[in-house]
Write a protein that holds these residues in place. Structure first.
Motif, PDB file in Angstrom:
ATOM      1  N   VAL A  28       0.834  -1.203   0.000  1.00 53.95           N
ATOM      2  CA  VAL A  28       0.000   0.000   0.000  1.00 53.95           C
ATOM      3  C   VAL A  28       0.862   1.245   0.000  1.00 53.95           C
ATOM      4  O   VAL A  28       2.012   1.232   0.447  1.00 53.95           O
ATOM      5  N   ASP A  29       0.296   2.313  -0.525  1.00 55.32           N
ATOM      6  CA  ASP A  29       0.967   3.604  -0.472  1.00 55.32           C
ATOM      7  C   ASP A  29       0.908   4.167   0.943  1.00 55.32           C
ATOM      8  O   ASP A  29       0.158   3.690   1.800  1.00 55.32           O
ATOM      9  N   ASN A  30       1.689   5.198   1.181  1.00 54.07           N
ATOM     10  CA  ASN A  30       1.703   5.841   2.486  1.00 54.07           C
ATOM     11  C   ASN A  30       0.343   6.450   2.838  1.00 54.07           C
ATOM     12  O   ASN A  30      -0.492   6.695   1.974  1.00 54.07           O
ATOM     13  N   ASN A  31       0.178   6.723   4.104  1.00 53.50           N
ATOM     14  CA  ASN A  31      -1.056   7.318   4.659  1.00 53.50           C
ATOM     15  C   ASN A  31      -2.246   6.373   4.468  1.00 53.50           C
ATOM     16  O   ASN A  31      -3.267   6.718   3.893  1.00 53.50           O
ATOM     17  N   GLY A 231       4.864   9.256  11.945  1.00 56.74           N
ATOM     18  CA  GLY A 231       4.641   9.705  10.582  1.00 56.74           C
ATOM     19  C   GLY A 231       4.316  11.191  10.537  1.00 56.74           C
ATOM     20  O   GLY A 231       3.588  11.701  11.395  1.00 56.74           O
ATOM     21  N   LYS A 232       4.839  11.869   9.540  1.00 61.63           N
ATOM     22  CA  LYS A 232       4.625  13.317   9.439  1.00 61.63           C
ATOM     23  C   LYS A 232       3.209  13.683   8.992  1.00 61.63           C
ATOM     24  O   LYS A 232       2.803  14.835   9.127  1.00 61.63           O
ATOM     25  N   LYS A 233       2.448  12.699   8.462  1.00 59.61           N
ATOM     26  CA  LYS A 233       1.074  12.981   8.026  1.00 59.61           C
ATOM     27  C   LYS A 233       0.033  12.464   9.024  1.00 59.61           C
ATOM     28  O   LYS A 233      -1.132  12.336   8.681  1.00 59.61           O
ATOM     29  N   GLY A 254       5.262  11.477   4.742  1.00 60.72           N
ATOM     30  CA  GLY A 254       4.101  10.930   4.054  1.00 60.72           C
ATOM     31  C   GLY A 254       3.351   9.837   4.795  1.00 60.72           C
ATOM     32  O   GLY A 254       2.331   9.349   4.312  1.00 60.72           O
ATOM     33  N   VAL A 255       3.835   9.452   5.955  1.00 62.14           N
ATOM     34  CA  VAL A 255       3.223   8.344   6.699  1.00 62.14           C
ATOM     35  C   VAL A 255       2.162   8.867   7.651  1.00 62.14           C
ATOM     36  O   VAL A 255       2.363   9.867   8.348  1.00 62.14           O
ATOM     37  N   GLY A 256       1.018   8.168   7.672  1.00 65.14           N
ATOM     38  CA  GLY A 256      -0.075   8.553   8.547  1.00 65.14           C
ATOM     39  C   GLY A 256      -0.159   7.681   9.787  1.00 65.14           C
ATOM     40  O   GLY A 256       0.800   6.996  10.158  1.00 65.14           O
ATOM     41  N   SER A 265       2.846  -2.032   4.405  1.00 61.11           N
ATOM     42  CA  SER A 265       3.306  -0.640   4.306  1.00 61.11           C
ATOM     43  C   SER A 265       4.821  -0.517   4.487  1.00 61.11           C
ATOM     44  O   SER A 265       5.477  -1.409   5.043  1.00 61.11           O
ATOM     45  N   ALA A 266       5.346   0.605   4.037  1.00 57.38           N
ATOM     46  CA  ALA A 266       6.764   0.905   4.254  1.00 57.38           C
ATOM     47  C   ALA A 266       7.052   1.088   5.739  1.00 57.38           C
ATOM     48  O   ALA A 266       8.144   0.757   6.216  1.00 57.38           O
TER      49      ALA A 266
END
Length: 280
Positions: A28-31, A231-233, A254-256, A265-266
């Motif tokens: 999956v993408d970030n957030n 995460g910064k998001k 970009g991580v939620g 996830s990353a």
């Protein structure tokens, strides 16, 4: 039990674990959204262990699915989040426990009483978590050692993990995932999770300052080997003066909030890397 029967049971156990099909988690993408986490498949726990008399005082044990990694890998003692509310229980981290087990870790995932449960809230939830951590070292004639265990908590569970790690110093380390690090500041926020902090504490900070002080990781001693992954998001638990903790912090762009509990996830990859680093 004779040696031949013991050997036969060991072989059967090895075969059952080795041949059990693993779950492939989608990348999956970030957030990541909560709905994507909730939709994930998972393996059932291998065992349920009570650590207290109340129905919610139990741990679920996932055995490592990659046997070659179990000797050097630490036991992961996992504390789920969910705004400390009884609405959000241990089930939303079943996929995380599965992912960690497939990455080679034994996982001792704790359920505990929360706001809305009899005996939950502060300090009941915290007392449950400490009791559940200590119970891991008594399981199966001492199979798991606190000195070889890493305490991992997400969100509100991260808040409890940071506090517990400060008093259970035998642990190998503590990792807070999007952890609530300053509960006083958090209680004064406006999002839905921040607004129910007063339910957990049964008051606002101005009404029970001493209780908030005791419940605040930013004002309590932390385990010397504490790591916070953030995460910064993250809009649910935004980072707040993490430097005050005087511990290692890793911030991901970009991580939620829910990336940490999605095995595709990353952020999850980073978590397993950090856990493997602790095993060295």
């Amino acid at each position: 039990m004779n040696w031949l029967l013991s050997l036969s049971l060991s072989i059967l156990s090895f075969t059952a674990i080795a041949t059990q099909p693993l779950i492939t988690f989608p990348k999956v993408d970030n957030n990541v959204s909560y709905s994507k986490v909730a939709a994930l498949s998972f393996m059932p726990a291998d065992e349920k262990i009570a650590y207290g008399a109340a129905p919610l005082q139990y741990a679920l044990l996932w055995r490592a699915k990659q046997l070659e990694n179990t000797v050097q890998s630490p036991l992961v003692i996992l504390i789920h989040g969910g705004c400390w509310l009884s609405t959000y229980d241990i089930q939303h981290t079943y996929a995380l426990s599965t992912g960690l087990a497939q990455a080679g870790f034994n996982v001792w995932s704790l359920e505990y009483r929360r706001s809305g449960d009899v005996g939950g809230g502060w300090p009941g939830s915290y007392d449950d978590v400490k009791a559940g951590i200590l119970a891991s070292s008594r399981y199966n004639n001492g199979e798991f050692d606190l000195a070889g265990s890493v305490l991992v908590g997400h969100s509100a569970g991260g808040h409890l993990a940071l506090l517990a790690g400060g008093v259970i110093k035998q642990l190998k380390g503590v990792i807070g995932l999007a952890a609530i690090t300053d509960i006083e500041e958090y209680a004064n926020g406006s999002n839905s999770c921040q607004q129910v902090t007063k339910n957990f504490m049964q008051a606002m900070p101005t009404e029970k300052p001493s209780e908030y002080h005791m419940a605040n990781p930013s004002k309590q001693p932390l385990h010397v080997n504490t790591l916070v992954l953030q995460g910064k998001k993250d809009n649910i638990v935004p980072a707040f003066e993490l430097d005050k903790l005087e511990r290692k912090i890793i911030m991901l762009d970009g991580v939620g909030h829910f990336d940490w509990i999605h095995p595709g996830s990353a952020a999850f990859t980073l978590l397993t890397q950090q856990l493997n680093g602790l095993a060295k």
